[in-house]
Design a protein around this motif. Structure first.
Motif, short mmCIF file in Angstrom:
data_model
loop_
_atom_site.label_atom_id
_atom_site.label_comp_id
_atom_site.label_asym_id
_atom_site.label_seq_id
_atom_site.Cartn_x
_atom_site.Cartn_y
_atom_site.Cartn_z
N ASP A 32 0.77 -1.13 -0.02
CA ASP A 32 -0.09 -0.01 -0.09
C ASP A 32 0.88 1.14 0.09
OD1 ASP A 32 -2.42 1.65 0.09
OD2 ASP A 32 -3.44 0.33 1.68
N GLY A 33 0.39 2.55 0.05
CA GLY A 33 0.90 3.62 0.04
C GLY A 33 0.12 4.76 0.58
N LEU A 34 0.75 6.03 1.04
CA LEU A 34 -0.12 6.99 1.38
C LEU A 34 0.40 8.22 0.83
CD1 LEU A 34 -2.39 7.80 3.58
CD2 LEU A 34 -0.51 8.06 5.15
N SER A 151 7.79 -3.13 5.53
CA SER A 151 7.68 -4.31 6.66
C SER A 151 8.96 -4.05 7.49
CB SER A 151 7.39 -5.70 6.24
OG SER A 151 6.16 -5.51 5.47
N GLY A 152 9.94 -3.55 6.97
CA GLY A 152 11.24 -3.45 7.82
C GLY A 152 12.31 -4.21 7.13
N THR A 153 12.26 -4.91 5.84
CA THR A 153 13.23 -5.69 5.54
C THR A 153 14.34 -4.87 5.07
OG1 THR A 153 11.60 -7.19 4.50
CG2 THR A 153 13.77 -7.36 3.37
N ASN A 154 15.59 -4.95 5.29
CA ASN A 154 17.05 -4.48 5.14
C ASN A 154 16.96 -3.27 5.70
OD1 ASN A 154 18.11 -6.38 3.37
ND2 ASN A 154 16.91 -5.54 1.61
N GLN A 187 -1.59 -3.42 8.43
CA GLN A 187 -0.91 -4.43 7.65
C GLN A 187 -0.31 -5.59 8.59
OE1 GLN A 187 1.97 -2.90 5.03
NE2 GLN A 187 0.50 -1.59 3.72
N THR A 188 -0.72 -6.96 8.42
CA THR A 188 -0.31 -7.98 9.19
C THR A 188 1.54 -8.24 9.34
OG1 THR A 188 -0.58 -9.62 7.67
CG2 THR A 188 -2.29 -9.25 9.28
N SER A 189 2.07 -7.93 7.97
CA SER A 189 3.29 -8.00 7.83
C SER A 189 4.14 -6.96 8.76
CB SER A 189 3.71 -7.87 6.32
OG SER A 189 3.28 -6.53 5.87
N ASP A 190 3.62 -6.02 9.10
CA ASP A 190 4.00 -4.97 9.88
C ASP A 190 3.61 -4.96 11.53
OD1 ASP A 190 5.63 -2.81 10.79
OD2 ASP A 190 4.53 -1.36 9.69
N GLY A 191 3.20 -6.01 11.67
CA GLY A 191 2.70 -6.31 13.12
C GLY A 191 1.45 -5.47 13.50
#
Length: 229
Positions: A32-34, A151-154, A187-191
């Motif tokens: 998604d995006g804002l 989601s915080g990857t890298n 988002q579930t991927s970002d807790g």
């Protein structure tokens, strides 16, 4: 100026054009995006937080990863402190600067993803928590720009997504430093949170170790003692 980023890890793209990355919230997850632009048809600014450790940091650049359908040459940027829901805190530094537009080779929702980066800044930040945004200037276009969720990857530095301490400000959407979850789904991927792909370039100020300080003081006293003799 558009440039093609061919680096395997997205977070290394900006290191080609500025100092080392002091904070990066993580790669775009394309979920998604804002809204993230100024002077467009429906402008808005999305802020995410970063923590400056002991010694502080000298900021030389800022960047955000955005879904876009326009070519741009400049961007508006801000760094704030003391932000909370409904409260924009204090503007530490802001401006409009020439911007690099780098193609990250990602596509979602019919948009390509670009890294928008401003360089040449000279801002010293003491230890603390800050919020930043980089918004493409869409003057004279009917285009759109949205900062991508992550989601915080890298990720680099603190925090690396997962804290949901982000805010959206837009008079067009009636948002006064509102929670992004008021406008897009969590988002579930970002807790269960919403965090955005943004970053800070610069150099961290070194913090002398206690032992080093002691040696330096000891050496100074020794020199003074010899002079007195």
């Amino acid at each position: 100026m558009r440039q093609k980023c061919l680096i395997l890890s997205l977070f290394f793209c900006s290191s080609l054009f500025g100092d080392s990355i002091q904070w990066y919230n993580g790669d775009p997850n394309l979920e998604d995006g804002l809204r993230q632009d100024v002077n467009g048809m429906s402008p808005g600014l999305t802020y995410d937080n970063f923590v400056v450790g002991p010694g502080g940091v000298d900021v030389s650049g800022l960047f955000s990863d955005d879904f876009m359908n326009a070519s741009i040459s400049q961007a508006y940027w801000e760094i704030r402190s003391g932000v909370s829901a409904g409260d924009g805190g204090v503007v530490v530094a802001s401006g409009t600067s020439p911007a690099l537009q780098m193609d990250l080779g990602l596509i979602a929702f019919g948009f390509e993803v670009y890294r928008i980066e401003v360089d040449g800044l000279s801002i010293h930040l003491p230890p603390g928590t800050y919020w930043m945004t980089v918004a493409p200037d869409l003057s004279g276009t009917t285009a759109s720009s949205f900062v991508t969720t992550t989601s915080g990857t890298n990720g680099i530095g603190n925090p690396q997504a997962q804290d949901g301490n982000s805010y959206f400000n837009s008079s067009f959407y009636g948002a006064d430093f509102a929670l992004p979850s008021d406008f897009i789904a969590t988002q579930t991927s970002d807790g269960g949170h919403l965090d955005f792909s943004e970053g800070v370039l610069g150099l961290a100020s070194p913090v002398p170790e206690p032992g080093t300080i002691g040696l330096a003081l000891g050496g100074l006293l020794l020199v003074l003692g010899k002079r007195r003799r």
